[in-house]
Scaffold this active site. Structure first.
Site, mmCIF file in Angstrom:
data_model
loop_
_atom_site.group_PDB
_atom_site.id
_atom_site.type_symbol
_atom_site.label_atom_id
_atom_site.label_comp_id
_atom_site.label_asym_id
_atom_site.label_seq_id
_atom_site.Cartn_x
_atom_site.Cartn_y
_atom_site.Cartn_z
ATOM 1 N N GLU A 1 13.703 -18.962 8.026
ATOM 2 C CA GLU A 1 13.720 -19.609 9.346
ATOM 3 C C GLU A 1 13.212 -18.744 10.486
ATOM 4 O O GLU A 1 13.041 -19.256 11.602
ATOM 5 C CB GLU A 1 15.128 -20.130 9.674
ATOM 6 C CG GLU A 1 16.147 -19.058 10.039
ATOM 7 C CD GLU A 1 16.865 -18.473 8.855
ATOM 8 O OE1 GLU A 1 17.830 -17.713 9.080
ATOM 9 O OE2 GLU A 1 16.473 -18.761 7.699
ATOM 10 N N ASP B 1 23.546 -25.424 11.532
ATOM 11 C CA ASP B 1 23.287 -24.203 10.762
ATOM 12 C C ASP B 1 23.273 -22.971 11.655
ATOM 13 O O ASP B 1 23.561 -21.861 11.201
ATOM 14 C CB ASP B 1 21.943 -24.299 10.036
ATOM 15 C CG ASP B 1 22.063 -25.019 8.699
ATOM 16 O OD1 ASP B 1 23.102 -24.871 8.045
ATOM 17 O OD2 ASP B 1 21.116 -25.715 8.318
#
Length: 370
Positions: A118, A270
């Protein structure tokens, strides 16, 4: 290089870090691939498919970790997986460390080279390995919101698109990035009345051009956000600060002022969530209610559609896996500053500035550890 693919053990996580085709590509380049038995069951890829691709099947996760040099996963390693990591491992997966101090501390102690999907960037300033799952999560967020509006799920009892003579639901999307754009596409397709809030005039202009007059766009301020949230039936939180914890944009006070049975869908969960009242949930128990407002905060939303998600993810990650396997982590990261941005923890040092800042830890520039 020996590449290991363990079965995911996070609750209701059915994706897998590598498809059989991905394994075949690595084997063709001379690498070994070790896949835990039944790791691909959630995408209907049996052990035989991986063996046909040239991979070896391991009887359990312990065997994968003990024999692999690089571990390729989908979700952040759980506590029992972190206990198996050593300084001999490269870990390549989603980490989302900023709100997760226990995981960060375990990875520091392991000494492993931890590269996060990410935080890898590209020339356009995007996040190429987050993008496919953001597309999936954005689309799923509206499906989840529509289901949560049903009376039996403690919602307002509204049909997202209404029917002739009955107004549709009002949907607010906070953030016009990849998640927000995909959420907007699905919500408009379902016939909802949609408003997108963002702080970038360029983003709002782009969305206006794409969706036309059917979409309302609003420049996001505290005042405008509150006004839109309080009249909405579904609010999708789609904000992201790469590597950092999500900003808490919707306050507890705002939630208490929302209509009874309205729905919050926190796609940023998240990274800690963008609603003050959010807490991570699972697919087994996806929602909870605060002040009459239904909260959907599943931390691995794309896991609900593992086949679509796994193939989309491998399409994005495989070129990076190949580079790590072909060149080794140092050479692969030295050759690409965008890839280097994915390095979060190495040799017990935190090399991602937003993570270090979020947890008040010492930060070491990644260039200095190569």
């Amino acid at each position: 290089m020996r590449v290991g693919v363990p079965k995911e053990i996070k609750s209701q996580e059915y994706r897998v870090g590598l498809t059989p085709d991905g394994a075949r590509e690595l084997v063709a380049r001379g690498h070994e691939v070790l896949v835990e038995t039944q790791a691909g069951a959630g995408i209907e890829a049996g052990d035989g498919e991986y063996e046909a691709a040239g991979a070896r099947i391991a009887p359990d996760a312990a065997s994968v970790f003990a024999n692999a040099e690089m571990i390729v996963k989908v979700k952040e390693p759980q506590a029992e997986e972190r206990a198996r990591l050593t300084s001999d491992h490269i870990l390549f997966t989603y980490l989302h460390l900023a709100p997760d101090a226990p995981q960060t501390q375990d990875l520091i102690k392991s000494g492993a080279i931890c590269i996060a999907y990410e935080t890898i960037t590209d020339d356009d300033g995007g996040l190429p390995l987050l993008r496919p799952m953001s597309q999936v999560a954005g689309r799923l967020s509206v499906q989840a919101g529509a289901q949560s509006l049903e009376w039996e799920r403690r919602g307002r009892g509204l049909l997202m698109g209404g029917v002739p003579g009955v107004a549709p639901a009002k949907v607010a999307v906070i953030g016009g990035g990849v998640v927000g754009e995909n959420a907007t596409q699905i919500a408009l397709g379902m016939g909802a009345e949609v408003t997108v809030l963002d702080r970038s005039p360029a983003v709002l202009e782009r969305l206006s051009h794409r969706f036309g007059s059917s979409l309302k766009t609003v420049y996001s301020t505290k005042g405008s956000l509150e006004q839109v949230v309080l009249v909405s039936d579904v609010v999708v939180g789609a904000v992201l600060v790469a590597g950092a914890g999500a900003p808490k944009l919707v306050t507890r006070e705002m939630v208490s002022g929302m209509k009874n049975g309205s729905v919050l869908v926190d796609v940023a969960i998240d990274q800690g969530g963008c609603f003050e009242t959010s807490k991570a949930t699972t697919h087994a128990e996806p929602t909870f209610v605060v002040d009459g407002v239904v909260h959907y905060c599943v931390a691995n939303m794309p896991g609900a559609v593992p086949r679509t998600s796994t193939f989309a993810l491998t399409n994005a990650t495989l070129p990076y896996v190949i580079r790590l396997a072909d060149k080794g982590w140092r050479e692969a990261l030295q050759a690409d500053p965008h890839f280097l941005n994915g390095l979060n923890v190495v040799d017990g040092k935190v090399t991602c500035a937003p993570v270090a800042k979020s947890q008040n830890l010492p930060y070491v520039a990644p260039e200095t550890v190569l």
